[in-house]
Design an enzyme around this catalytic site. Structure first.
Site, short mmCIF file in Angstrom:
data_model
loop_
_atom_site.label_atom_id
_atom_site.label_comp_id
_atom_site.label_asym_id
_atom_site.label_seq_id
_atom_site.Cartn_x
_atom_site.Cartn_y
_atom_site.Cartn_z
N HIS A 1 -25.25 -26.58 -64.58
CA HIS A 1 -25.92 -25.30 -64.41
C HIS A 1 -25.55 -24.71 -63.05
CE1 HIS A 1 -28.08 -26.09 -67.99
NE2 HIS A 1 -28.94 -26.97 -67.49
N THR A 2 -25.75 -23.42 -62.93
CA THR A 2 -25.56 -22.78 -61.64
C THR A 2 -26.59 -23.32 -60.65
OG1 THR A 2 -24.79 -20.76 -62.71
CG2 THR A 2 -25.49 -20.57 -60.42
N THR A 3 -26.12 -23.82 -59.53
CA THR A 3 -27.03 -24.43 -58.56
C THR A 3 -27.35 -23.51 -57.38
OG1 THR A 3 -25.14 -25.45 -57.44
CG2 THR A 3 -26.27 -26.76 -59.13
N TRP B 1 -31.25 -16.78 -61.27
CA TRP B 1 -31.48 -16.70 -59.82
C TRP B 1 -31.75 -15.25 -59.40
CZ3 TRP B 1 -31.57 -20.99 -56.59
CH2 TRP B 1 -31.18 -22.18 -57.18
#
Length: 243
Positions: free
Chosen positions: A17-19, A124
């Site tokens: 996943h995008t961190t 985000w």
């Protein structure tokens, strides 16, 4: 053979996943005024510390009544706008005259953000939702964890630290449209001066009984003549090397 092994290894790899955000937008501001709700944001999307994309529109319409502004990761904000477009398309395809209110869009986004947070794959973003329907203005904010609240003035990003105190100090329920616009422009100007991820090219939007409208981007009037900005090396204000 090698290709088959590579495919097998790829399929067995853990989900990724995008961190952290990569291309980001900064503050979105919103306030209620006498005739409706007004949102404002600049048009910068930064790649790290690089002011890379200077015409990024971060406020969008959803249906006839709702405006959504987003700060944070711009690819995630694009995914959210696509979700809202699909929702609007389903309503139109039903052709029954129903359309979600701003508050219902707010609740939907709160559920989406909370569900993605629970999957440890958050979007985000911090979102500002504003709108006007049935004579009632609505303004709320949702963050990447699904934390949501409604208020008369809201701000995301650095705006929550730099602009929100100004808005709370000067806001009143009977603000005229011109006063609301001037207040938001003052806050955007403060952010341009103090937030290194902000830009002086901005958009304003409003939701009233006549519908929603988003302005074309325009430049703020700014003034860098203050002594604190033009001081020479070591605090030399005269430029002659002395005090």
């Amino acid at each position: 053979m090698a290709g088959g092994v590579a495919e097998k290894m790829e399929s067995s790899s853990p989900m990724r996943h995008t961190t952290r955000p990569i291309v980001t937008g900064t503050s979105v501001l919103g306030l209620k005024y006498k005739d409706g709700v007004m949102l404002a944001a600049d048009t910068l999307a930064s790649y790290g510390s690089l002011a890379m994309f200077q015409d990024m529109r971060r406020i969008s319409k959803t249906g006839s009544y709702t405006l959504v502004g987003g700060s944070g990761e711009m690819s995630d904000y694009a995914a959210i706008t696509h979700m809202l477009e699909d929702l609007d398309r389903e309503n139109k395809n039903a052709n029954d005259g129903f359309e979600f209110s701003p508050k219902e869009i707010f609740y939907y986004l709160r559920a989406v953000m909370y569900q993605r947070r629970n999957k440890f794959d958050p979007l985000w973003n911090s979102l500002v939702v504003g709108g006007f329907k049935d004579g009632q203005p609505f303004l709320g904010c949702v963050d990447l964890r699904g934390t949501a609240f409604e208020d008369d003035v809201v701000a995301t990003g650095f705006g929550a630290h730099l602009a929100l105190p100004v808005m709370r100090n000067k806001w009143r329920p009977d603000l005229e449209e011109g006063e609301a616009r001037a207040l938001l422009e003052d806050c955007l100007r403060v952010l341009y001066y103090r937030d290194c991820r902000a830009l002086d090219k901005v958009q304003l939007s409003k939701a009233t009984s006549e519908g929603t409208r988003i302005s074309e981007p325009y430049k703020l009037e700014t003034d860098w003549a203050s002594a604190s900005f033009v001081a020479g090396p070591g605090g030399d204000l005269d430029g002659d090397g002395g005090w």
